[in-house]
Design a protein around this motif. Structure first.
Motif, PDB file in Angstrom:
ATOM      1  N   GLY A  79      33.506  18.543  -2.829  1.00 27.48           N
ATOM      2  CA  GLY A  79      34.914  18.944  -2.657  1.00 27.48           C
ATOM      3  C   GLY A  79      34.991  20.021  -1.598  1.00 27.48           C
ATOM      4  O   GLY A  79      36.405  20.603  -1.314  1.00 27.48           O
ATOM      5  N   THR A  80      34.027  20.266  -0.808  1.00 19.29           N
ATOM      6  CA  THR A  80      34.216  21.309   0.355  1.00 19.29           C
ATOM      7  C   THR A  80      33.687  20.741   1.679  1.00 19.29           C
ATOM      8  O   THR A  80      33.272  19.689   1.609  1.00 19.29           O
ATOM      9  N   LYS A  81      33.695  21.566   2.712  1.00 18.26           N
ATOM     10  CA  LYS A  81      33.123  21.481   4.174  1.00 18.26           C
ATOM     11  C   LYS A  81      32.103  22.117   4.343  1.00 18.26           C
ATOM     12  O   LYS A  81      31.563  22.490   5.546  1.00 18.26           O
ATOM     13  N   LEU A  82      31.372  22.749   3.309  1.00 20.94           N
ATOM     14  CA  LEU A  82      30.323  23.759   3.065  1.00 20.94           C
ATOM     15  C   LEU A  82      28.948  22.926   3.099  1.00 20.94           C
ATOM     16  O   LEU A  82      28.959  21.948   2.277  1.00 20.94           O
ATOM     17  N   VAL A  83      27.943  23.091   3.952  1.00 18.50           N
ATOM     18  CA  VAL A  83      26.637  22.309   3.707  1.00 18.50           C
ATOM     19  C   VAL A  83      25.645  23.423   3.418  1.00 18.50           C
ATOM     20  O   VAL A  83      25.383  24.223   4.204  1.00 18.50           O
TER      21      VAL A  83
END
Length: 128
Positions: free
Chosen positions: A35-39
């Motif tokens: 649900g995020t754009k964090l990797v």
């Protein structure tokens, strides 16, 4: 006699420094936080002695053909002064590559001794 021993010792020490193994990055893992754009990126860093490295991350959207996206929005183990061991960093892909999607993304982690980036420009491919 002491002078000769010191000279030989200095010569041997210079030889050992010249042949230090380059930094090694192993066991790279990457996974997007739901649900995020964090990797989340994990890796192991192997260095000679008590040295530190400059660590940079690059992203490939084409399965490793090129790595044109420099991951600059990072939190965690990156940049200058990274020591050896198991490391983690979080890349904000939304800041560096917003509005894009790929199902064949890869992360490249590059480590170099010193406090400066490697000079890599993202054009070389391969999984090395």
């Amino acid at each position: 006699m002491k002078t000769k021993i010191i000279s030989v010792s200095s010569f041997l020490l210079a030889g050992l420094v010249a042949y230090a193994a380059p930094p090694q990055v192993t066991n790279v893992t990457a996974g997007q936080q739901s649900g995020t754009k964090l990797v989340n990126v994990g890796y192991n860093l192997i260095l000679d002695g008590n040295q530190t490295a400059f660590v940079e991350l690059w992203f490939s959207h084409n399965n490793g053909l090129t790595y044109p996206i420099h991951c600059s929005s990072l939190e965690g183990d990156h940049g200058a002064g990274v020591s050896a061991g198991s490391k983690t960093t979080v890349w904000d892909a939304g800041a560096d590559w917003d509005g894009q999607f790929t199902s064949s993304g890869k992360i490249r982690v590059i480590a170099t001794y010193g406090d400066q980036p490697s000079g890599y420009d993202g054009s070389g491919g391969g999984d090395g």
